[in-house]
Structure formats: structure tokens, C-alpha cells
Design a protein around this motif. Sequence first.
Motif, PDB file in Angstrom:
ATOM      1  N   UNK A 198      42.506  73.957  44.194  1.00 33.18           N
ATOM      2  CA  UNK A 198      43.281  73.486  43.034  1.00 33.18           C
ATOM      3  C   UNK A 198      44.068  72.239  43.421  1.00 33.18           C
ATOM      4  N   UNK A 199      43.973  71.207  42.609  1.00 32.34           N
ATOM      5  CA  UNK A 199      44.795  70.014  42.790  1.00 32.34           C
ATOM      6  C   UNK A 199      45.830  70.006  41.682  1.00 32.34           C
ATOM      7  N   UNK A 200      47.088  70.183  42.060  1.00 27.24           N
ATOM      8  CA  UNK A 200      48.157  70.201  41.064  1.00 27.24           C
ATOM      9  C   UNK A 200      48.696  68.772  40.957  1.00 27.24           C
ATOM     10  N   UNK A 201      48.256  68.078  39.927  1.00 26.22           N
ATOM     11  CA  UNK A 201      48.589  66.652  39.802  1.00 26.22           C
ATOM     12  C   UNK A 201      49.919  66.494  39.070  1.00 26.22           C
ATOM     13  N   UNK A 202      50.914  66.012  39.813  1.00 29.92           N
ATOM     14  CA  UNK A 202      52.240  65.798  39.231  1.00 29.92           C
ATOM     15  C   UNK A 202      52.274  64.363  38.721  1.00 29.92           C
ATOM     16  N   UNK A 203      52.088  64.178  37.411  1.00 26.55           N
ATOM     17  CA  UNK A 203      51.946  62.820  36.876  1.00 26.55           C
ATOM     18  C   UNK A 203      53.213  61.987  37.047  1.00 26.55           C
ATOM     19  N   UNK A 204      54.359  62.672  37.046  1.00 26.44           N
ATOM     20  CA  UNK A 204      55.608  61.903  37.163  1.00 26.44           C
ATOM     21  C   UNK A 204      55.738  61.252  38.547  1.00 26.44           C
ATOM     22  N   UNK A 205      54.952  61.728  39.500  1.00 26.28           N
ATOM     23  CA  UNK A 205      54.974  61.137  40.853  1.00 26.28           C
ATOM     24  C   UNK A 205      53.981  59.986  40.991  1.00 26.28           C
ATOM     25  N   UNK A 206      53.209  59.760  39.933  1.00 25.05           N
ATOM     26  CA  UNK A 206      52.166  58.726  40.024  1.00 25.05           C
ATOM     27  C   UNK A 206      52.689  57.447  39.385  1.00 25.05           C
ATOM     28  N   UNK A 207      52.672  56.364  40.158  1.00 21.19           N
ATOM     29  CA  UNK A 207      53.297  55.135  39.683  1.00 21.19           C
ATOM     30  C   UNK A 207      52.437  54.336  38.721  1.00 21.19           C
ATOM     31  N   UNK A 208      51.143  54.320  38.920  1.00 27.13           N
ATOM     32  CA  UNK A 208      50.306  53.441  38.102  1.00 27.13           C
ATOM     33  C   UNK A 208      48.911  54.031  37.961  1.00 27.13           C
ATOM     34  N   UNK A 209      48.130  53.422  37.084  1.00 31.82           N
ATOM     35  CA  UNK A 209      46.756  53.884  36.892  1.00 31.82           C
ATOM     36  C   UNK A 209      45.943  53.748  38.170  1.00 31.82           C
ATOM     37  N   UNK A 210      46.226  52.669  38.918  1.00 31.43           N
ATOM     38  CA  UNK A 210      45.477  52.448  40.170  1.00 31.43           C
ATOM     39  C   UNK A 210      45.775  53.573  41.153  1.00 31.43           C
ATOM     40  N   UNK A 211      47.034  54.009  41.157  1.00 38.55           N
ATOM     41  CA  UNK A 211      47.409  55.094  42.064  1.00 38.55           C
ATOM     42  C   UNK A 211      46.737  56.403  41.622  1.00 38.55           C
ATOM     43  N   UNK A 212      46.678  56.578  40.318  1.00 37.85           N
ATOM     44  CA  UNK A 212      46.019  57.771  39.779  1.00 37.85           C
ATOM     45  C   UNK A 212      44.549  57.791  40.194  1.00 37.85           C
ATOM     46  N   UNK A 213      43.920  56.630  40.127  1.00 41.39           N
ATOM     47  CA  UNK A 213      42.512  56.530  40.498  1.00 41.39           C
ATOM     48  C   UNK A 213      42.338  56.892  41.971  1.00 41.39           C
ATOM     49  N   UNK A 214      43.244  56.392  42.809  1.00 38.61           N
ATOM     50  CA  UNK A 214      43.154  56.692  44.247  1.00 38.61           C
ATOM     51  C   UNK A 214      43.270  58.201  44.472  1.00 38.61           C
TER      52      UNK A 214
END
Length: 521
Positions: free
Chosen positions: A266-282
Motif C-alpha cells: 500500500x502506498x499512502x499518498x499524502x497529497x499535502x506533502x507533495x509540492x508540485x505535479x512533477x514531484x507527484x510524477x516522481x
Amino acid sequence: MKEYWTALASLMGAFAFLQGVLHAVFPAELRAAVARLLGRLTRGLSPYCYFDVTEMDGMSTNEIYDAVQLYLSSTAAPASGARLSLSRPLNASSFTFGLAASDRVVDSFAGAAVTWEHVVAPRQGQGFSWRPLPEEKRRFTLRIRRGDRDKLLPAYLDHILAAAAEIRRRSQDRLLYTNARGGAMDARGLPWDPVPFKHPSTFDTLAMDPARKAAIMADLRDFAGGSAFYERTGRAWKRGYLLYGPPGTGKSSMIAAMANFLGYDVYDLELTEVGSNAELRKLLMKTTSKSIIVIEDIDCSVDLTNRAKPAPAPPRARPGIDGGIEQDGGAGAAARSITLSGLLNFTDGLWSCCGAERIFVFTTNHAEKLDPALLRSGRMDMHIFMSYCTFPALRILLRNYLGFQSDGELDGFAAGAKEIVRGLEEWVDAAEITPADVSEVLIKNRRSGKAEAMRELLGVLKDRAAGKRRGGAAAAETGKEAGGENEEEEEEKRALESPKEGKETAGIDGHDEVTEAKKQV
Ligand SMILES: Nc1ncnc2c1ncn2[C@@H]1O[C@H](COP(=O)(O)OP(=O)(O)OP(=O)(O)O)[C@@H](O)[C@H]1O
Ligand SMILES: [Mg+2]
């Protein structure tokens, strides 16, 4: 008898003499060449061919050796009665069997029988190496009939590699990854922090309508076994589930049950910790296949309704990963420049196919707050409403918490305590109680005995139902809790009645699961 021994001694003497003559007359190279020739001749006449899979491939370990060992230990060896060695890798919760030295096992593939032998010999002279080599040389020797060669190779080896990967995955503890480091990489360049995932929730313990539960399990089973289907239809091998409903109705428990059911990480993705779309992609590119990517409380994590809206006063604009323009509307938005398009590109766009067999699960308490783009068909394939506790769900909780071994035992008990069980059935819907609250009552009273705990629960249900009945305008003023719940219920209903194009989805087999969910509500 004496003559016999004398004859044997002279025979051995003659043999030793001949050997001495051979050694003296023929040089070592010639003897080796003769041995090779004899070996080739016998192999040429043999109906079999042999393949060696050595443990070390030069200086590095041979991936196929490990795979063969795992595969044989789980499939062929136990059936053949061969001798096994037992081990348990660090951090794993199950045992692994291995084939001991010089043992043979027989396996079959595509109707052809094959034999494996595990050969272990001491290593002669370590020589120079940067890292120490094992003291023994180990290899598996595969023997197959010459006629089967084309049929077995490389298909049989591919089969072994795939089976071994599956065994490895099943025997290791699964992991829960979080991105709490805010995009910073660890020493190995990974942005995810793993911890062992040991959530005990399963579909067996999950309290919800049995028919809906069975539909979800069937959908997951179809997904996990649907490799050929996705390839044939040209679809990315992924599936999206939206879980919505009031707090405490089991959305997180459902995710754990899904992970336990499929054996996925399980990957629990905390969106508030993600700065940008590029970071999300990484982040998403660093997830493995056979995993569930979870975004909890998606409506609260980030403003995802901004896809079509122009930014009020954009201080700057830069290209988004999907080629569009990310809008930074003020300081808050600048800090969180992740956009709905960025997210959708991963669930649905070109990037969705990097890494197969992945499930996206979004949870929310307010489905009506989500952008229809997120809900449209193909993005979230199944919308699952986690409702207040119904009687069939309550039966599961009674079984879980009061120690009933089966539905039969509960029914037998109900025969003796008719008025309590009938009361629970009568009041549970009106009480609009979450499974979490029912669990609390049962945990608190479970030591007082089954009947007493159920009587307590009935009291709570009646109180709640009475509160609801008094409800309406009065509840909105006086009871924050009751008012909040009514409001939530209204919101859920509105969400379900929203336009069909925003909600309708088709399952793998083409049936409309949302209609099913609507029926349940
Ligand atoms: N459907 C259910 N079946 C079994 N147990 C449940 C269920 N719903 C809730 N529970 C119990 O209540 C606790 C809270 O449930 P859970 O965290 O899954 O709710 P949630 O819907 O995710 O809530 P939130 O919206 O606040 O995140 C769980 O630990 C579980 O024990
Ligand atoms: Mg939750």
C-alpha cells in the motif's frame, strides 16, 4: 576362499600397473582430451540434454539459480518427498524450503517431465576477488528430453521466474509506504518510507452487506487475474475505486482488506506533502506494480476542483506535466501547485501505464465536493458507498466482537434471545450508527457476556433513533452531532442522485456497479 582373495589382489595389482603405464605414456592433456571425447560420445548417444544453472554467474549472483530454488521448494519438491532445507528470510513471516545437496526432484511442464538435481561441490582455491565467494560451488542441473527442448525453452524458465517472483512476494511481509518526508529522497534515491503492513482487517471481518462485499471481491479478483483482458483491450492495467461515506464506516478498513485480499503493498499518498505535479510524477513512478495507491480524504488534501477555473490573480504560470498550464492562485496555491490535471494524468493519462497492476483508491466523506472529472467513467471504475450499519453488517460485527464462531451459532443464540436480536434488527437502520460506534459499544461490553453486550447495544440504538426522531430543526440547534450526521446523510443522497455521467461506471464485465451501489442505499 583363499584363491578368491589371491585372484582379486593380482587383478588390482594389474589394474594399478596399467594405470601407472597410462600415466607414464600419455601426457595429462591427452588424457583430458580422451575423457572429453568419451563424455561427448556418451552425451551424443543419450536421449537427454542437460543445462547447468550455477549459483554464481562470474562475480555476481545468478538470478535464475535463486528463482529455481524458490520454485522447486514450493512446487516440485514437497510432492516428490525429497529432502528439504528450511529457512526464514529476515523480516519475513513465512518459511522457505530449499532443496538439499545432491537431491533430485521431478517436475513437469506442458506435458513434459523434467528432472532437477542440486549439485554441491567444494570450491577449489578462492583466487582474487573483491568480495568473498561462497565456500561451495552450487548448481542446479536440469535434465530434459531432447525432443522436449523447443517446447520447454525458454517457456519453462519464464514460468519459473514468474512463479518465483510471486512466491517471493507472498512470503514477504507486505509494506505500507508513506511520503511523509515531503519529497526528500533516502540514501537509495527513494521518496517513500516503508513500514511493515500488518493491518488485520479482511473481507471476512469487514462489516457490510454480503452481496456488495462479494461484488467488490469478484471485481478485485477479475482485476488481479485480468492481465490478458487488459492486453487484449489495450487498456492500462489499473483500476480506480472511490470509497465514500461518513467517518467510521470502514473506508480505511476496506483498503486494508483489499490489500490483504490481493497481497499488494500500500502506498499512502499524502497529497499535502507533495509540492508540485512533477514531484507527484516522481513519487508515482517510484511505486511498484501489484500495489494500491491510496489518497485518503481527497476533498481535504488539496483543492482539486480547480481544473477548469481561471486563477483569480495568477502571479506566475508555468507548464504542467500534461502540457497545460498550472495555475498558481495566490500564496496558498503557490505552496501547493499540484493540480487535478496532474493527478488525473496518472490515474487516466499516458503515465497511468507506467507500472502495471496498480489500484488507485480515493476516499472522501463528501463525494459531492469532488470535481466530476475525477468521477467520470474510466477514472474511478467503482464507486463504493460505505453506509451506516445495516443488520447484515451488524451480524458480522457481533460475530467479530462477541466471539460467535459462525452465523449458525449466532442464529442459535438468537433463538434463545429473540427479543434482543429482533430489537437490534428493528432499530439499527433508524439509529444511523456507524460500524465504528457499534464496535465501540461491543468492545466496552464484551466482558459482560453476549446477551448483556447486545442488550447494551440495543439501548444505544434506541437512544440514537429517538434522538434522530426528535431531530430535524431541533437537532440542528441543540445536538451538533445529530445535526452533522443528518447533514452528511443529505449530502450523500445528493451525491448519489447527481447526474449519471458523473457517476456511472462499467466494470470489467461491463455491468454497472454504481447502480448496484445505489440499490444498496
Ligand atoms: N465496516 C466496518 N467493518 C468493520 N469494522 C469497522 C467498519 N467500519 C468501521 N469499523 C471499525 O471502526 C474503526 C474506524 O474505521 P475506519 O478507519 O475504517 O473508518 P473510515 O471510514 O476510514 O473513517 P474516516 O472517514 O474517519 O477515515 C476501525 O478500526 C474498525 O475497527
Ligand atoms: Mg479512514
